[in-house]
Design a protein around this motif. Structure first.
Motif, PDB file in Angstrom:
ATOM      1  N   ILE A 131      13.594 -41.482  61.548  1.00 48.88           N
ATOM      2  CA  ILE A 131      13.583 -41.696  63.003  1.00 48.88           C
ATOM      3  C   ILE A 131      12.887 -40.530  63.710  1.00 48.88           C
ATOM      4  O   ILE A 131      12.180 -40.729  64.700  1.00 48.88           O
ATOM      5  CB  ILE A 131      15.017 -41.879  63.540  1.00 48.88           C
ATOM      6  N   ASP A 132      13.108 -39.324  63.189  1.00 51.44           N
ATOM      7  CA  ASP A 132      12.499 -38.141  63.801  1.00 51.44           C
ATOM      8  C   ASP A 132      10.993 -38.318  63.965  1.00 51.44           C
ATOM      9  O   ASP A 132      10.434 -38.062  65.033  1.00 51.44           O
ATOM     10  CB  ASP A 132      12.763 -36.891  62.943  1.00 51.44           C
ATOM     11  N   ALA A 133      10.369 -38.789  62.876  1.00 51.91           N
ATOM     12  CA  ALA A 133       8.919 -38.951  62.897  1.00 51.91           C
ATOM     13  C   ALA A 133       8.518 -39.929  63.997  1.00 51.91           C
ATOM     14  O   ALA A 133       7.555 -39.702  64.748  1.00 51.91           O
ATOM     15  CB  ALA A 133       8.433 -39.446  61.536  1.00 51.91           C
ATOM     16  N   ALA A 134       9.303 -41.027  64.105  1.00 48.32           N
ATOM     17  CA  ALA A 134       9.002 -42.033  65.122  1.00 48.32           C
ATOM     18  C   ALA A 134       9.155 -41.456  66.531  1.00 48.32           C
ATOM     19  O   ALA A 134       8.346 -41.715  67.419  1.00 48.32           O
ATOM     20  CB  ALA A 134       9.946 -43.230  64.939  1.00 48.32           C
ATOM     21  N   LEU A 135      10.252 -40.670  66.722  1.00 48.42           N
ATOM     22  CA  LEU A 135      10.490 -40.101  68.042  1.00 48.42           C
ATOM     23  C   LEU A 135       9.441 -39.044  68.392  1.00 48.42           C
ATOM     24  O   LEU A 135       9.173 -38.782  69.559  1.00 48.42           O
ATOM     25  CB  LEU A 135      11.890 -39.481  68.113  1.00 48.42           C
ATOM     26  N   MET A 136       8.875 -38.451  67.333  1.00 50.98           N
ATOM     27  CA  MET A 136       7.924 -37.363  67.558  1.00 50.98           C
ATOM     28  C   MET A 136       6.560 -37.903  68.000  1.00 50.98           C
ATOM     29  O   MET A 136       5.808 -37.195  68.678  1.00 50.98           O
ATOM     30  CB  MET A 136       7.778 -36.562  66.258  1.00 50.98           C
ATOM     31  N   THR A 137       6.268 -39.179  67.650  1.00 53.82           N
ATOM     32  CA  THR A 137       4.948 -39.728  67.919  1.00 53.82           C
ATOM     33  C   THR A 137       4.502 -39.602  69.377  1.00 53.82           C
ATOM     34  O   THR A 137       3.398 -39.131  69.644  1.00 53.82           O
ATOM     35  CB  THR A 137       4.881 -41.208  67.466  1.00 53.82           C
ATOM     36  N   LEU A 142       0.777 -37.191  73.294  1.00 48.67           N
ATOM     37  CA  LEU A 142       0.547 -36.461  74.533  1.00 48.67           C
ATOM     38  C   LEU A 142       0.091 -35.029  74.260  1.00 48.67           C
ATOM     39  O   LEU A 142      -0.140 -34.273  75.191  1.00 48.67           O
ATOM     40  CB  LEU A 142       1.828 -36.423  75.373  1.00 48.67           C
ATOM     41  N   GLY A 143       0.014 -34.689  73.000  1.00 40.99           N
ATOM     42  CA  GLY A 143      -0.363 -33.328  72.636  1.00 40.99           C
ATOM     43  C   GLY A 143       0.682 -32.317  73.039  1.00 40.99           C
ATOM     44  O   GLY A 143       0.377 -31.216  73.457  1.00 40.99           O
ATOM     45  N   MET A 144       1.954 -32.718  72.958  1.00 39.82           N
ATOM     46  CA  MET A 144       3.025 -31.835  73.399  1.00 39.82           C
ATOM     47  C   MET A 144       4.015 -31.543  72.271  1.00 39.82           C
ATOM     48  O   MET A 144       5.213 -31.430  72.506  1.00 39.82           O
ATOM     49  CB  MET A 144       3.788 -32.461  74.572  1.00 39.82           C
ATOM     50  N   GLU A 145       3.532 -31.423  71.039  1.00 42.77           N
ATOM     51  CA  GLU A 145       4.436 -31.171  69.916  1.00 42.77           C
ATOM     52  C   GLU A 145       5.324 -29.966  70.178  1.00 42.77           C
ATOM     53  O   GLU A 145       6.487 -29.918  69.791  1.00 42.77           O
ATOM     54  CB  GLU A 145       3.653 -30.917  68.623  1.00 42.77           C
ATOM     55  N   GLY A 146       4.737 -28.998  70.879  1.00 43.94           N
ATOM     56  CA  GLY A 146       5.477 -27.760  71.129  1.00 43.94           C
ATOM     57  C   GLY A 146       6.708 -27.966  71.981  1.00 43.94           C
ATOM     58  O   GLY A 146       7.680 -27.222  71.884  1.00 43.94           O
ATOM     59  N   ALA A 147       6.693 -29.021  72.832  1.00 41.10           N
ATOM     60  CA  ALA A 147       7.811 -29.242  73.744  1.00 41.10           C
ATOM     61  C   ALA A 147       8.970 -29.965  73.076  1.00 41.10           C
ATOM     62  O   ALA A 147      10.084 -29.964  73.574  1.00 41.10           O
ATOM     63  CB  ALA A 147       7.343 -30.045  74.949  1.00 41.10           C
ATOM     64  N   ALA A 148       8.709 -30.595  71.929  1.00 36.19           N
ATOM     65  CA  ALA A 148       9.750 -31.390  71.285  1.00 36.19           C
ATOM     66  C   ALA A 148      10.645 -30.511  70.421  1.00 36.19           C
ATOM     67  O   ALA A 148      10.210 -29.483  69.910  1.00 36.19           O
ATOM     68  CB  ALA A 148       9.103 -32.461  70.425  1.00 36.19           C
ATOM     69  N   PRO A 149      11.884 -30.896  70.260  1.00 35.87           N
ATOM     70  CA  PRO A 149      12.748 -30.149  69.345  1.00 35.87           C
ATOM     71  C   PRO A 149      12.333 -30.452  67.905  1.00 35.87           C
ATOM     72  O   PRO A 149      11.621 -31.425  67.651  1.00 35.87           O
ATOM     73  CB  PRO A 149      14.132 -30.699  69.648  1.00 35.87           C
ATOM     74  N   ASN A 150      12.808 -29.641  66.965  1.00 37.40           N
ATOM     75  CA  ASN A 150      12.468 -29.875  65.563  1.00 37.40           C
ATOM     76  C   ASN A 150      13.043 -31.184  65.061  1.00 37.40           C
ATOM     77  O   ASN A 150      12.469 -31.862  64.243  1.00 37.40           O
ATOM     78  CB  ASN A 150      12.990 -28.735  64.700  1.00 37.40           C
ATOM     79  N   THR A 151      14.211 -31.506  65.556  1.00 38.06           N
ATOM     80  CA  THR A 151      14.863 -32.738  65.118  1.00 38.06           C
ATOM     81  C   THR A 151      15.731 -33.264  66.244  1.00 38.06           C
ATOM     82  O   THR A 151      16.150 -32.508  67.121  1.00 38.06           O
ATOM     83  CB  THR A 151      15.717 -32.493  63.862  1.00 38.06           C
TER      84      THR A 151
END
Lengths: 339, 265
Positions: A131-137, A142-151
């Protein structure tokens, strides 16, 4: 920054269980219970010792809560049977628990990083779901990987857990026993005349309160990855801050509304703290000072803002009336000089 | 029904303030008796009620309801048989809880409290009907917090809470004294109705001689911890305020003229 924010929400959800415990003692029983500083660690201590010795994390967490229940009942016992003042009963229990916690742990600090905890169990199951991978998409797009939590699993698990605890508490406080518990804090003389053993209700109420506090402690040590005997210092203030901020911001119309406010207050408190810690001149060691400032602010701001409003209104009215008097009688009045 | 035998209670024993609050009092109430208790301040009326309710324990004596000796039974245990209304309208209800929750608390007086819902929908209907029957304008405000009600409304609610579960003994401790005359009159008439309706055995303390004469079938007068005058059902019907004043003078050998508290009408 956003990483710290997610961390604040995660731990806020876990601390919210403790805040609900403090809500029971402070608001429902009207009993300022300082046992919390000790029982929070007791919960963590019991849970970590059990986990180290191989007990399942789930049972260890429940056992931590049970230990808190006993501690709370003891405080209630000191007050109701020993006739000791509520504050002092709590302080006595808090001090006693400090030694007891050290006895339970055997040393001041127990690392849990290599132990199986509730979080490591959920994490391994979570990883298999993907699910993490899906939520991370969306973040990646948006090019905002940095804003997301690790999990996301801690957020999800914490939210589900606190909703569950809140619902159970809401339900209990509407049962026959629950309303008698609330009446014990609201009007003890009256509920005694209606066949309720108020001493017993105070004991059980404090037991429940500290059970929640200790369960929160058990979860926090697993979340942090270690148990420390000093973890509970100032915990009562954190709990109070959550209750006061929550009630102030989100209201206290009904029981369900108030418990929700307390939960949100606990999260909000962590967020305020995280923001404060981002300031450049703030050191990690300033944490307790910041806590004290936040609570003082939450207590004082409503009073001050009311006073300022009243003062402004008074001034405006005085000015208008003085002018009226001047027009009518040609008389000028001013404040007398006094000093 | 209610039996008090040689009850003694002294406050501050062994100090210069020692006060004999109840001095060898014996009293029997038959089933359905409604006894009004009058007396000046400090006569021991409220202490007597507190001893029956279990707020205080006597130094000596025996108190029994039916065939149960309750002399030293804790307050919360004996309240299963005893309903009470206090003088202070704030004292008999929980201010931060709703009307329906307060009524649900009153139900717990006679039955054990468990984990069932406090205010179930069937109870809600029952409460609504109770309030309607009592002719107080509260039946459509079940979810209002009691703290928002007036003193008279709270006292009416207290009276309902103490009576609808039909206690063996009802204790009324100057329950109209803190209200303005119009409201006091209303509560007095409600009192007459509910006691009548449930045929409750009642002991009512009052300052108000008119009230003491208009309610109940028996009357006792207390002074300095003793019962100094007693009127049974026949005697009470003919009793007047003047008779009471005369009885007080005769029994105590002192004038009531300066004792305004007893003279309140």
């Amino acid at each position: 920054m956003t990483g710290a924010l997610f961390g604040a929400i995660e731990s806020g959800l876990l601390y919210a269980i403790m805040a609900l415990g403090v809500y029971i003692s402070f608001r429902i029983l009207d009993f300022p219970d300082l046992t919390v500083d000790g029982s929070f660690v007791t919960g963590g201590a019991v849970a970590s010792v059990l986990m180290v010795s191989g007990t399942s994390p789930f049972l260890a967490t429940l056992a931590g809560g049970a230990a808190g229940f006993i501690a709370g009942c003891m405080t209630g016992f000191l007050h109701t049977k020993g006739k000791i003042n509520p504050l002092l009963s709590g302080i006595l229990m808090m001090i006693a628990l400090y030694s007891i916690n050290l006895r339970i742990m055997g040393r001041p600090n127990i690392p849990l990083l290599n132990e199986e905890t509730l979080f490591s169990q959920i994490e391994s199951w979570w990883a298999s779901t993907g699910i993490d991978a899906a939520l991370m998409t969306p973040f990646q797009e948006l090019g905002m990987e940095g804003a997301a939590p690790n999990t996301f699993y801690v957020l999800l698990f914490g939210t589900l857990l606190i909703i569950g605890v809140k619902k159970v508490l809401d339900w209990f406080l509407q049962t026959e026993s629950g309303i008698a518990l609330r009446a014990t804090g609201d009007n003890a003389k009256m509920i005694k005349s209606l066949s309720a053993n108020t001493g017993l209700y105070i004991m059980i109420g404090l037991g429940l309160s500290n059970a929640l506090v200790a369960m929160s402690g058990a979860l926090i040590v697993q979340y942090n990855g270690f148990a420390d005997v000093g973890l509970g210092v100032g915990m009562i203030i954190v709990g109070l801050a959550s209750v006061i901020i929550g009630e102030g911001v989100f209201g206290r119309k009904s029981i369900a509304r108030t418990t929700l406010a307390v939960v949100l207050g606990a999260v909000l408190y962590r967020i305020i703290l995280a923001v404060a810690m981002q300031l450049e001149f703030v050191k990690a060691s300033d944490l307790k000072l910041i806590t004290a400032i936040i609570v003082t602010g939450a207590l004082v701001i409503p009073t001050f803002s009311g006073q300022i409003k009243e003062w402004m209104e008074r001034k405006r009215q005085q000015k208008a009336l003085t002018q009226e008097l001047k027009q009518e009688r040609g008389q000028d009045v001013a404040k007398p000089q006094t000093d | 029904m209610l039996n008090l035998k040689q009850i003694e209670k002294t406050f501050y024993k062994g100090t210069p303030d020692e006060k004999r609050a109840i001095d060898n009092v014996s009293l029997t109430l038959e089933e359905g008796d409604f006894v009004t208790v009058i007396g000046s301040n400090g006569a021991g009326k409220s202490t007597l009620l507190n001893l029956i309710a279990g707020v205080l324990f006597p130094d000596q004596g025996l108190m029994a309801v039916d065939d149960l000796n309750m002399t030293y039974l804790p307050e919360h245990k004996r309240s299963k048989w005893i309903g009470r209304v206090f003088q202070d309208p704030m004292a008999g209800t929980a201010p931060h809880m709703t009307i329906e929750e307060n009524l649900a608390l009153a139900l717990g007086r006679t039955k054990k409290r468990g984990l069932g819902r406090g205010v179930s929908s069937s109870r809600k209907k029952e409460f609504k009907k109770l309030l309607q029957d009592m002719n107080v304008n509260l039946h459509d405000r079940l979810t209002t917090q009691v703290g928002l009600l007036s003193g008279g409304e709270r006292q009416a609610l207290s009276l309902l809470m103490a009576t609808f579960t039909e206690p063996r003994i009802l204790l009324l401790d100057e329950h109209t004294a803190a209200l303005d005359p119009a409201r006091a009159e209303h509560i007095t008439s409600i009192t007459r109705d509910v006691v009548d309706q449930h045929q409750l055995t009642t002991l009512m303390v009052t300052h108000d001689m008119e009230q003491a004469l208009s309610l109940g079938n028996r009357l006792i007068m207390m002074d300095e911890g003793k019962i100094i005058f007693h009127a049974d059902a026949e005697e009470k019907k003919k009793l007047t305020v003047a008779d009471l004043l005369e009885a007080f003078q005769k029994a105590r050998g002192k004038s009531l003229a300066d004792d305004k508290t007893l003279l309140q009408k």
